[in-house]
Design a protein around this motif. Structure first.
Motif, PDB file in Angstrom:
ATOM      1  N   VAL A  10      -6.211  -0.676   5.525  1.00  0.00           N
ATOM      2  CA  VAL A  10      -6.667  -0.896   4.155  1.00  0.00           C
ATOM      3  C   VAL A  10      -6.180  -2.247   3.632  1.00  0.00           C
ATOM      4  O   VAL A  10      -6.943  -2.998   3.013  1.00  0.00           O
ATOM      5  CB  VAL A  10      -6.187   0.255   3.244  1.00  0.00           C
ATOM      6  N   LEU A  11      -4.918  -2.579   3.888  1.00  0.00           N
ATOM      7  CA  LEU A  11      -4.391  -3.847   3.384  1.00  0.00           C
ATOM      8  C   LEU A  11      -5.062  -5.042   4.055  1.00  0.00           C
ATOM      9  O   LEU A  11      -5.312  -6.068   3.406  1.00  0.00           O
ATOM     10  CB  LEU A  11      -2.870  -3.898   3.564  1.00  0.00           C
ATOM     11  N   ASP A  12      -5.362  -4.929   5.339  1.00  0.00           N
ATOM     12  CA  ASP A  12      -6.087  -6.013   6.024  1.00  0.00           C
ATOM     13  C   ASP A  12      -7.487  -6.201   5.430  1.00  0.00           C
ATOM     14  O   ASP A  12      -7.906  -7.322   5.158  1.00  0.00           O
ATOM     15  CB  ASP A  12      -6.191  -5.731   7.522  1.00  0.00           C
ATOM     16  N   GLU A  13      -8.191  -5.096   5.225  1.00  0.00           N
ATOM     17  CA  GLU A  13      -9.532  -5.178   4.628  1.00  0.00           C
ATOM     18  C   GLU A  13      -9.466  -5.723   3.208  1.00  0.00           C
ATOM     19  O   GLU A  13     -10.293  -6.547   2.816  1.00  0.00           O
ATOM     20  CB  GLU A  13     -10.184  -3.791   4.601  1.00  0.00           C
ATOM     21  N   PHE A  14      -8.496  -5.240   2.439  1.00  0.00           N
ATOM     22  CA  PHE A  14      -8.365  -5.672   1.046  1.00  0.00           C
ATOM     23  C   PHE A  14      -8.107  -7.179   0.972  1.00  0.00           C
ATOM     24  O   PHE A  14      -8.702  -7.873   0.151  1.00  0.00           O
ATOM     25  CB  PHE A  14      -7.230  -4.897   0.362  1.00  0.00           C
ATOM     26  N   SER A  15      -7.230  -7.683   1.832  1.00  0.00           N
ATOM     27  CA  SER A  15      -6.905  -9.113   1.791  1.00  0.00           C
ATOM     28  C   SER A  15      -8.096  -9.971   2.216  1.00  0.00           C
ATOM     29  O   SER A  15      -8.209 -11.123   1.806  1.00  0.00           O
ATOM     30  CB  SER A  15      -5.686  -9.410   2.661  1.00  0.00           C
TER      31      SER A  15
ATOM     32  N   LEU B 259     -11.684   2.236  -0.853  1.00  0.00           N
ATOM     33  CA  LEU B 259     -10.527   3.141  -0.845  1.00  0.00           C
ATOM     34  C   LEU B 259     -10.927   4.611  -0.832  1.00  0.00           C
ATOM     35  O   LEU B 259     -10.345   5.407  -0.092  1.00  0.00           O
ATOM     36  CB  LEU B 259      -9.627   2.871  -2.057  1.00  0.00           C
ATOM     37  N   ALA B 260     -11.899   4.984  -1.640  1.00  0.00           N
ATOM     38  CA  ALA B 260     -12.320   6.392  -1.690  1.00  0.00           C
ATOM     39  C   ALA B 260     -12.871   6.840  -0.335  1.00  0.00           C
ATOM     40  O   ALA B 260     -12.593   7.964   0.110  1.00  0.00           O
ATOM     41  CB  ALA B 260     -13.362   6.587  -2.784  1.00  0.00           C
ATOM     42  N   GLY B 261     -13.607   5.970   0.337  1.00  0.00           N
ATOM     43  CA  GLY B 261     -14.125   6.304   1.668  1.00  0.00           C
ATOM     44  C   GLY B 261     -13.010   6.494   2.686  1.00  0.00           C
ATOM     45  O   GLY B 261     -13.048   7.423   3.494  1.00  0.00           O
ATOM     46  N   HIS B 262     -12.021   5.608   2.643  1.00  0.00           N
ATOM     47  CA  HIS B 262     -10.880   5.749   3.557  1.00  0.00           C
ATOM     48  C   HIS B 262     -10.104   7.030   3.261  1.00  0.00           C
ATOM     49  O   HIS B 262      -9.665   7.725   4.183  1.00  0.00           O
ATOM     50  CB  HIS B 262      -9.934   4.552   3.434  1.00  0.00           C
ATOM     51  N   LEU B 263      -9.932   7.339   1.978  1.00  0.00           N
ATOM     52  CA  LEU B 263      -9.186   8.543   1.598  1.00  0.00           C
ATOM     53  C   LEU B 263      -9.881   9.796   2.111  1.00  0.00           C
ATOM     54  O   LEU B 263      -9.231  10.691   2.662  1.00  0.00           O
ATOM     55  CB  LEU B 263      -9.028   8.603   0.073  1.00  0.00           C
ATOM     56  N   SER B 264     -11.202   9.852   1.997  1.00  0.00           N
ATOM     57  CA  SER B 264     -11.905  11.040   2.479  1.00  0.00           C
ATOM     58  C   SER B 264     -11.975  11.073   4.006  1.00  0.00           C
ATOM     59  O   SER B 264     -11.870  12.138   4.612  1.00  0.00           O
ATOM     60  CB  SER B 264     -13.311  11.102   1.883  1.00  0.00           C
TER      61      SER B 264
ATOM     62  N   GLY C 186       0.833  -1.193   0.000  1.00  0.00           N
ATOM     63  CA  GLY C 186       0.000   0.000   0.000  1.00  0.00           C
ATOM     64  C   GLY C 186       0.866   1.241   0.000  1.00  0.00           C
ATOM     65  O   GLY C 186       1.945   1.248   0.599  1.00  0.00           O
ATOM     66  N   VAL C 187       0.400   2.271  -0.699  1.00  0.00           N
ATOM     67  CA  VAL C 187       1.140   3.529  -0.769  1.00  0.00           C
ATOM     68  C   VAL C 187       0.174   4.679  -0.505  1.00  0.00           C
ATOM     69  O   VAL C 187      -0.916   4.721  -1.075  1.00  0.00           O
ATOM     70  CB  VAL C 187       1.814   3.722  -2.146  1.00  0.00           C
ATOM     71  N   VAL C 188       0.588   5.584   0.366  1.00  0.00           N
ATOM     72  CA  VAL C 188      -0.150   6.813   0.628  1.00  0.00           C
ATOM     73  C   VAL C 188       0.750   7.969   0.219  1.00  0.00           C
ATOM     74  O   VAL C 188       1.903   8.034   0.641  1.00  0.00           O
ATOM     75  CB  VAL C 188      -0.525   6.950   2.125  1.00  0.00           C
ATOM     76  N   ILE C 189       0.229   8.868  -0.601  1.00  0.00           N
ATOM     77  CA  ILE C 189       0.961  10.080  -0.955  1.00  0.00           C
ATOM     78  C   ILE C 189       0.246  11.237  -0.273  1.00  0.00           C
ATOM     79  O   ILE C 189      -0.956  11.442  -0.469  1.00  0.00           O
ATOM     80  CB  ILE C 189       1.024  10.285  -2.479  1.00  0.00           C
TER      81      ILE C 189
END
Length: 198
Positions: free
Chosen positions: A97-102, A123-128, A77-80
């Motif tokens: 995010v990686l735990d949920e994704f897996s 992802l969009a929800g986590h980003l906001s 995972g990458v966050v900018i």
């Protein structure tokens, strides 16, 4: 403090594969948005390719920070974000995010997946949600409340000290006034002693 990109990738042998990504490029002009988004995708892939499995790192590029977390199972995972964004909160977000994704996406799909074929919409929800780290992260929220309390406490102590100084001034002025009133009383008594009332 701002998050610009949140990406989930698979660290393959030759290249890193972008599985899913969410971007917030609203702060850039309309004509720059697609270029900025492509640059963030390229940077995310490059950072994952150059990171070892089981590692976390933060890479500074101009005023931006790229936080990367590559798990031992090659999911990355990458966050900018901008340079003011707390790295602890960024890594907490990546881990979540990686735990949920897996859990939501089968491991078989990772090496051959693409943003179009992977069905993961969080992802969009986590980003906001993580745009404001104080609201998203309980530890940061508590730290901010502690900082505010400390400022209020310092202001209260300063006002108490100022009041103490004012009280000291009042005490000294009242002592001077008491001395002057005694002197006035004695002078008035001497002057009145020579006069008699008939």
């Amino acid at each position: 403090m701002k998050l610009y990109s949140l990406s989930v990738l698979y660290k393959g042998k030759p290249n890193a594969v972008l599985l899913k990504a969410a971007y917030d490029v609203s702060s850039f002009s309309f004509f720059q948005r697609s270029s900025v988004q492509e640059f963030m995708t390229f940077t995310s892939q490059l950072i994952v390719e150059r990171s070892a499995k089981g590692s976390r790192a933060s890479v500074k590029e101009q005023e931006y920070l790229c936080h990367v977390y590559v798990r031992n199972d090659s999911l990355a995972g990458v966050v900018i974000a901008d340079s003011e964004y707390p790295s602890r909160v960024a890594f907490t977000l990546l881990e979540k995010v990686l735990d949920e994704f897996s859990k939501h996406v089968d491991r078989i799909e990772w090496p051959v997946g693409s943003p179009a074929s992977i069905n993961y919409t969080a992802l969009a929800g986590h980003l906001s949600r993580y745009q404001n780290p104080r609201e998203a992260d309980p530890m940061t929220k508590v730290q901010a409340e502690l900082d505010e309390t400390k400022i209020i406490l310092h202001n209260t102590m300063e006002s108490l000290l100022e009041r103490g100084e004012r009280l000291d001034d009042l005490v000294s002025k009242s002592e001077v006034l008491g001395t002057q009133s005694k002197a006035f009383y004695k002078t008035a008594r001497k002057q009145n002693s020579c006069c008699t009332i008939m």
